[in-house]
Design a protein around this motif. Structure first.
Motif, mmCIF file in Angstrom:
data_model
loop_
_atom_site.group_PDB
_atom_site.id
_atom_site.type_symbol
_atom_site.label_atom_id
_atom_site.label_comp_id
_atom_site.label_asym_id
_atom_site.label_seq_id
_atom_site.Cartn_x
_atom_site.Cartn_y
_atom_site.Cartn_z
ATOM 1 N N GLY A 294 57.317 45.350 49.408
ATOM 2 C CA GLY A 294 58.256 44.647 48.523
ATOM 3 C C GLY A 294 57.518 44.107 47.317
ATOM 4 O O GLY A 294 56.346 44.437 47.082
ATOM 5 N N GLY A 295 58.201 43.291 46.554
ATOM 6 C CA GLY A 295 57.561 42.656 45.397
ATOM 7 C C GLY A 295 57.153 43.669 44.342
ATOM 8 O O GLY A 295 56.052 43.608 43.830
ATOM 9 N N GLY A 296 57.988 44.650 44.080
ATOM 10 C CA GLY A 296 57.695 45.598 43.023
ATOM 11 C C GLY A 296 56.970 46.840 43.517
ATOM 12 O O GLY A 296 56.947 47.859 42.851
ATOM 13 N N GLY A 297 56.365 46.740 44.729
ATOM 14 C CA GLY A 297 55.701 47.899 45.334
ATOM 15 C C GLY A 297 54.426 48.261 44.594
ATOM 16 O O GLY A 297 53.964 47.552 43.691
ATOM 17 N N GLY A 298 53.860 49.370 45.000
ATOM 18 C CA GLY A 298 52.680 49.891 44.337
ATOM 19 C C GLY A 298 51.389 49.226 44.779
ATOM 20 O O GLY A 298 51.371 48.318 45.616
ATOM 21 N N ARG A 299 50.326 49.722 44.168
ATOM 22 C CA ARG A 299 48.965 49.343 44.547
ATOM 23 C C ARG A 299 48.706 47.844 44.396
ATOM 24 O O ARG A 299 48.182 47.196 45.296
ATOM 25 C CB ARG A 299 48.013 50.149 43.671
ATOM 26 C CG ARG A 299 46.573 49.982 44.003
ATOM 27 C CD ARG A 299 45.792 51.170 43.507
ATOM 28 N NE ARG A 299 46.159 52.364 44.267
ATOM 29 C CZ ARG A 299 46.169 53.596 43.777
ATOM 30 N NH1 ARG A 299 45.871 53.812 42.521
ATOM 31 N NH2 ARG A 299 46.479 54.608 44.548
ATOM 32 N N GLU A 300 49.110 47.304 43.240
ATOM 33 C CA GLU A 300 48.807 45.900 42.975
ATOM 34 C C GLU A 300 49.508 44.957 43.954
ATOM 35 O O GLU A 300 48.920 44.000 44.441
ATOM 36 C CB GLU A 300 49.196 45.513 41.550
ATOM 37 C CG GLU A 300 47.982 45.230 40.696
ATOM 38 C CD GLU A 300 47.922 46.132 39.484
ATOM 39 O OE1 GLU A 300 48.581 45.776 38.489
ATOM 40 O OE2 GLU A 300 47.258 47.180 39.556
ATOM 41 N N ALA A 301 50.754 45.293 44.250
ATOM 42 C CA ALA A 301 51.497 44.444 45.184
ATOM 43 C C ALA A 301 50.842 44.486 46.560
ATOM 44 O O ALA A 301 50.710 43.460 47.234
ATOM 45 C CB ALA A 301 52.945 44.907 45.287
ATOM 46 N N TYR A 302 50.376 45.671 46.982
ATOM 47 C CA TYR A 302 49.748 45.768 48.296
ATOM 48 C C TYR A 302 48.411 45.042 48.315
ATOM 49 O O TYR A 302 48.052 44.392 49.298
ATOM 50 C CB TYR A 302 49.558 47.239 48.705
ATOM 51 C CG TYR A 302 49.141 47.345 50.166
ATOM 52 C CD1 TYR A 302 49.991 46.870 51.170
ATOM 53 C CD2 TYR A 302 47.901 47.864 50.523
ATOM 54 C CE1 TYR A 302 49.611 46.934 52.503
ATOM 55 C CE2 TYR A 302 47.521 47.926 51.851
ATOM 56 C CZ TYR A 302 48.369 47.464 52.837
ATOM 57 O OH TYR A 302 48.002 47.499 54.144
ATOM 58 N N LEU A 303 47.686 45.125 47.224
ATOM 59 C CA LEU A 303 46.405 44.415 47.122
ATOM 60 C C LEU A 303 46.616 42.911 47.355
ATOM 61 O O LEU A 303 45.915 42.274 48.135
ATOM 62 C CB LEU A 303 45.806 44.664 45.735
ATOM 63 C CG LEU A 303 44.438 44.076 45.433
ATOM 64 C CD1 LEU A 303 43.411 44.591 46.428
ATOM 65 C CD2 LEU A 303 44.019 44.435 44.014
ATOM 66 N N ALA A 304 47.616 42.378 46.667
ATOM 67 C CA ALA A 304 47.902 40.945 46.810
ATOM 68 C C ALA A 304 48.341 40.621 48.233
ATOM 69 O O ALA A 304 48.148 39.510 48.722
ATOM 70 C CB ALA A 304 48.988 40.527 45.829
ATOM 71 N N TYR A 305 48.912 41.627 48.912
ATOM 72 C CA TYR A 305 49.406 41.417 50.270
ATOM 73 C C TYR A 305 48.272 41.462 51.299
ATOM 74 O O TYR A 305 48.213 40.665 52.233
ATOM 75 C CB TYR A 305 50.430 42.518 50.585
ATOM 76 C CG TYR A 305 51.052 42.425 51.959
ATOM 77 C CD1 TYR A 305 52.176 41.618 52.171
ATOM 78 C CD2 TYR A 305 50.523 43.126 53.039
ATOM 79 C CE1 TYR A 305 52.743 41.521 53.419
ATOM 80 C CE2 TYR A 305 51.090 43.024 54.299
ATOM 81 C CZ TYR A 305 52.204 42.229 54.492
ATOM 82 O OH TYR A 305 52.766 42.118 55.724
ATOM 83 N N VAL A 306 47.341 42.408 51.097
ATOM 84 C CA VAL A 306 46.408 42.757 52.178
ATOM 85 C C VAL A 306 45.117 41.939 52.175
ATOM 86 O O VAL A 306 44.410 41.876 53.182
ATOM 87 C CB VAL A 306 46.093 44.277 52.120
ATOM 88 C CG1 VAL A 306 44.962 44.578 51.143
ATOM 89 C CG2 VAL A 306 45.792 44.814 53.506
#
Ligand SMILES: Nc1ncnc2c1ncn2[C@@H]1O[C@H](COP(=O)(O)OP(=O)(O)O)[C@@H](O)[C@H]1O
Ligand SMILES: [Mg+2]
Lengths: 295, 275
Positions: free
Chosen positions: B69-81
């Motif tokens: 969620g949150g716009g998806g993509g690499r950057e969103a996952y980085l902030a998640y993980v």
């Protein structure tokens, strides 16, 4: 100044692990000096050392070391003793000097005092050349020496050595024996355990023979030999073959009487007096041979 | 030998060693444990390499594939993980504590310390200090790599510090648990094995993928296991969001674990002798 307090004073000491009785009703009193606890594997030597050095609290009986109860007075006793366990307990990742420095500070020496005294000990034990090398590069003999040096850093009154030379080659063994004798010369008492008869005989004033948790004999090497049986008189012919053997009760009177009788009876045979070896003593006392037969 | 005169061994007036107190022994053991870890090249390399590799794998290989969620993509996952990567690397770093503690037991070093005139439990605290230092480095590495590959945040300094503080509290809790495991492990080798448990635990949390994407039977565990509130709280804080009650749940877990582990250490430690 004569001592008044025994070095080790044990009364009715017993220890069990589960239903295995490892020490059974020990009773011993020893003066200051070097003493050896001699016994085969599993006899209970390490257990007794662990009790006397305040590591484990005995289930029954009383044990005093340097006049202090090993449990009730353990905090004070720990200021007077040092333990060198069965396996070299030095830090492999540190150098020889770092080990001494660390332990010296834990015993309460200042950093500079610990390093100064560490330097002296490294010198005395012939380790100066390796003082900055990691202990993981040391040989077994060097590790053991460092291990003992660590115990000496704060000049304890009594040092416990659990099988100090097991696994060492003959040369390192002799070198360690020399160090142990030197300790005694400086007034440090030593309580050591060993499976080797020759080691007990070479080092100790008093030998306690421990077998299956019981002290089966106690005394100097000579006293133990006498306990087991007197000297044997052997008669050899000219080519060295044993022709006859006569036992005595070991007393001077009996030996000289038997000698005179035999000399009259066999004028052409050579007569020699043979004392029992420590191996024979041990075999007779415990009913089992030890690995100490190798010397 | 120094020039002490020969004296009767049981002379009551004979000098005794002074012994030392809590602070000195804590300092001595902290220095020792830090030296040990920094000289063990292999474990230091792993402490740095593992977080770097995990960051790169999760950013570049998984990052485009997992939608959080949150716009998806690499950057969103980085902030998640990122919090989960820190905790995974920290689990590894802290598990080393079990190995060194169990070595101290097995070599008889601990036996010797316990016959000496100072509070011997400080040897465990020294290992704890060095575990914190190793894991602080791993945490810094994760953040550095994170910033390098594009992590940006509007969080305040206070929120970032709170996130790091929570992570450190968790690391402290698992370090204490590993110290306990090191005491009770039969050998350094088996102590080493315990590290794997904590290496896998973060995958069954909200750390790498949202819990509601997991199979139904796994969700209750993933939702309620202790790492989930720690990760959720740290993630919210470092992204400048409101973490709700998660930080308090996380703190409660950490303090609870520590209390139990310290109590068990207090029971086990005085009785622990090498065989
Ligand atoms: N902590 C322990 N728990 C159970 N059994 C033990 C423990 N320590 C020693 N033993 C047992 O007690 C006996 C004596 O051991 P030990 O004192 O180590 O003998 P030694 O040092 O003479 O070889 C052995 O049978 C050993 O297995
Ligand atoms: Mg033994």
């Amino acid at each position: 100044m004569p001592y008044t307090t025994p070095l080790v004073d044990i009364d009715g000491l017993s220890q069990s692990f589960g239903d295995r009785r490892v020490l059974r009703d020990l009773r011993v009193s020893l003066p200051p000096g070097i003493h050896a606890l001699l016994g085969p594997n599993g006899a209970g030597k390490t257990t007794l050392i662990n009790i006397l050095s305040t590591l484990i609290r005995p289930d029954a009986g009383r044990a005093r070391v340097l006049g202090l109860d090993v449990h009730a007075d353990r905090a004070r006793l720990r200021r007077k003793i040092a333990l060198t366990g069965q396996y070299a307990a030095v830090d492999e990742a540190l150098s020889g000097m770092e080990n001494l420095d660390m332990m010296g500070q834990l015993f309460g020496l200042s950093r500079s005092a610990a390093r100064r005294r560490g330097g002296l000990l490294l010198d005395q034990f012939g380790l100066t050349a390796s003082k900055s090398a990691k202990v993981s590069t040391y040989s077994g003999g060097m590790r053991r020496k460092l291990d003992i040096a660590v115990s000496l850093i704060a000049e304890p009154e009594l040092i416990f050595l659990d099988e100090p030379t097991t696994g060492l080659d003959t040369r390192s063994r002799q070198a360690l024996w020399d160090e142990i004798h030197r300790l005694a010369d400086h007034g440090t008492s030593v309580f050591l355990t060993t499976q080797y008869l020759d080691e007990a005989e070479a080092l100790a004033e008093q030998i306690l023979v421990l077998d299956d948790g019981r002290i089966v004999a106690e005394g100097t090497a000579d006293e133990l030999k006498e306990l087991v049986g007197g000297a044997t008189i052997q008669l050899h012919d000219g080519s060295g073959h044993l022709r006859a053997e006569h036992a005595t009760d070991g007393s001077a009177a009996d030996v000289s009487r038997t000698l005179a009788e035999l000399a009259a009876q066999y004028p052409d045979l050579a007569v020699t007096v043979r004392k029992p070896s420590m191996d024979e003593v041990f075999l007779q006392l415990t009913g089992q041979p030890t690995e100490g037969a190798a010397s | 030998m120094t020039a002490t005169a020969t004296r009767p061994a049981t002379d009551p007036a004979a000098p005794v060693t002074a012994g030392t107190g809590f602070l000195t022994s804590l300092r001595v053991f902290s220095v020792r444990s830090l030296k040990k870890s920094f000289r063990d090249g292999e474990s230091m390399l792993m402490a740095i390499l593992l977080p770097v590799l995990l960051m790169l794998i999760f950013t570049f290989i998984m990052g485009g594939a997992i939608d959080v969620g949150g716009g998806g993509g690499r950057e969103a996952y980085l902030a998640y993980v990122m919090p989960a990567v820190v905790l995974t690397a920290a689990g590894f770093g802290a598990s080393y504590t079990a190995v060194v503690v169990s070595q101290d037991v097995a070599t008889g070093f601990m036996n010797r310390l316990r016959t000496m005139p100072f509070p011997s439990v400080t040897v465990l605290l020294g290992h704890t200090v060095s575990s914190m230092a190793r894991n602080l480095i791993a945490t810094a590495v994760v953040f550095l790599v994170g910033f390098a590959v594009g992590f940006r945040t509007e969080a305040t300094v206070g929120q970032l510090l709170a996130a790091v503080g929570l992570i450190l509290l968790w690391i402290l809790a698992i370090t204490v648990i590993f110290a306990l495991l090191g005491l009770v492990a039969g050998s350094p080798e088996s102590a080493n094995g315990y590290g794997f448990i904590l290496l896998f635990l973060p995958y069954v949390s909200s750390g790498f993928a949202p819990v509601d994407t997991m199979p139904g039977w796994l969700q209750p565990f993933a939702e309620h296991q202790p790492m989930t509130p720690v990760i959720d709280a740290a993630r919210a804080l470092m992204n400048g969001q409101d973490p709700g009650a998660d930080p308090w749940v996380a703190v409660a877990w950490c303090l609870g674990f520590m209390a139990i582990a310290i109590w068990l250490i207090a029971v086990v430690f005085p009785r622990k002798t090498a065989r």
